[in-house]
Design an enzyme around this catalytic site. Structure first.
Site, PDB file in Angstrom:
ATOM      1  N   HIS A  92      41.948  41.313  31.294  1.00 30.86           N
ATOM      2  CA  HIS A  92      40.808  40.928  32.131  1.00 30.86           C
ATOM      3  C   HIS A  92      41.189  40.973  33.613  1.00 30.86           C
ATOM      4  CE1 HIS A  92      37.205  38.467  33.213  1.00 30.86           C
ATOM      5  NE2 HIS A  92      38.008  38.129  34.201  1.00 30.86           N
ATOM      6  N   GLU A  93      42.345  40.412  33.933  1.00 30.52           N
ATOM      7  CA  GLU A  93      42.789  40.413  35.335  1.00 30.52           C
ATOM      8  C   GLU A  93      43.115  41.830  35.806  1.00 30.52           C
ATOM      9  OE1 GLU A  93      42.404  37.795  37.063  1.00 30.52           O
ATOM     10  OE2 GLU A  93      41.912  36.571  35.320  1.00 30.52           O
ATOM     11  N   HIS A 113      40.069  43.658  37.090  1.00 31.72           N
ATOM     12  CA  HIS A 113      39.701  43.475  38.492  1.00 31.72           C
ATOM     13  C   HIS A 113      40.384  44.518  39.372  1.00 31.72           C
ATOM     14  CE1 HIS A 113      37.330  39.877  38.162  1.00 31.72           C
ATOM     15  NE2 HIS A 113      38.291  39.201  37.564  1.00 31.72           N
ATOM     16  N   GLU A 173      33.021  39.524  36.452  1.00 33.19           N
ATOM     17  CA  GLU A 173      33.643  38.945  35.254  1.00 33.19           C
ATOM     18  C   GLU A 173      33.173  39.651  33.986  1.00 33.19           C
ATOM     19  OE1 GLU A 173      36.076  36.647  35.263  1.00 33.19           O
ATOM     20  OE2 GLU A 173      35.965  36.915  37.421  1.00 33.19           O
TER      21      GLU A 173
END
Length: 331
Positions: free
Chosen positions: A183-184, A187, A231
């Site tokens: 997930h990070e 970004h 997100e």
């Protein structure tokens, strides 16, 4: 910023376009089989194929692009956000050398940096996730903190880094931790860049840094809207890495109300049913108004909303196509 951090499914929800017979050896957790790759008049040549099942290495895409999985709301809100004249340059100027040094030295001085020789399991999870997402692995730090959290900072001109709190490590399984790391990485892959860093500074309460006080309140609502959209994109990145929607949804469920002592009692299907109940209750005019009021000041969408979103995307033709393309490239 809080990491966002998503039904059982075969090892791949897609079947290659050419016929293939597969057998499963349960002890090895992988499928093996033979794939016909060319024919002559009297013989058929076969190429040996292995597609690992859940728990082993997922399908890897060698040329995945950020726009392949970017959420439509992310695309829309990024365009709106960047349409504000001079905002990009202002953000870069506010996050200057002093802020960079504060954040960098804080991590080096108060955290443990993950490497091949330090916390090797986490290092491997990060490297695998970066490979699947076709992006460079940033630095990774583990920090002592009782609040389960993970966040990414991408400082202009510097190598970006991810910070994971110890309480999050205690709360999640290894596969769930990899979903958080993915997930990070999402970004960074999607070049959320300086605005992600700017948002993290605001979320971490650094209003006292020079120049940030007046801009924080002015941009707050727009920033929150963009963050929520970003997100959703990065939840998709998590799914592309772990390739099991239950893993990603389990992360969201644990962040909403999990604890290490409750892990064996948590039920992903029940949490998805809870998400459907929320949709039903909030479908009335009053419910719609309350839901929007709840979300307006949130940096992340509600966990039940994110769970429903990632569950739906895991069954979409878009997601299936991405995995199918990766399988064909491996073959």
């Amino acid at each position: 910023m809080a990491s966002s951090i998503l039904p059982p499914r075969p090892v791949s929800p897609l079947v290659p376009t050419r016929a293939i017979s597969l057998s499963l050896k349960p002890s090895e957790k992988k499928f093996t089989g033979s794939l016909p790759i060319s024919k002559t008049r009297n013989s058929i040549r076969y190429k040996r194929l292995e597609i690992r099942a859940v728990g082993a290495s997922p399908v890897v895409s060698s040329n995945l692009d950020a726009d392949d999985f970017r959420h439509p709301l992310d695309k829309q809100n990024t365009l709106l956000f960047r349409a504000i004249p001079g905002l990009d340059e202002l953000g870069k100027s506010l996050i200057g050398p002093v802020s960079e040094q504060i954040m960098l030295l804080q991590n080096i001085g108060t955290s443990v940096q993950v490497s091949k020789n330090q916390l090797t399991d986490l290092h491997q999870l990060l490297q695998e996730a970066a490979k699947i997402l076709n992006t460079e692995a940033p630095d990774l730090y583990v920090r002592q903190n009782p609040v389960p959290n993970a966040y990414t900072l991408a400082i202009n001109g510097k190598k970006p880094f991810i910070v994971v709190h110890t309480s999050l490590v205690e709360l999640l399984s290894k596969k769930e931790l990899q979903a958080v790391l993915a997930h990070e990485l999402g970004h960074l892959k999607c070049d959320h860049g300086v605005w992600l860093t700017f948002a993290n500074i605001l979320m971490l309460g650094a209003y006292s840094l020079p120049g940030l006080g007046f801009i924080a309140s002015f941009l707050e609502e727009q920033m929150y809207r963009w963050l929520r959209a970003a997100e959703l994109t990065c939840d998709r990145a998590a799914l592309l890495v772990v390739q099991d929607p239950k893993v990603v949804i389990s992360v969201l469920m644990k962040l909403a109300g999990g604890a290490p002592s409750l892990a064996d009692q948590l039920n992903v299907d029940a949490f998805l049913e809870q998400a459907r109940t929320y949709d039903e209750v909030s479908s009335s005019p009053i419910g719609w108004y309350i839901r929007n009021a709840q979300n307006r000041q949130l940096s992340h969408p509600l966990p039940v909303f994110r769970a429903r979103e990632i569950d739906e995307w895991s069954r979409s033709s878009e997601y299936k196509s991405l995995l199918s393309q990766a399988i064909r490239r491996e073959i």
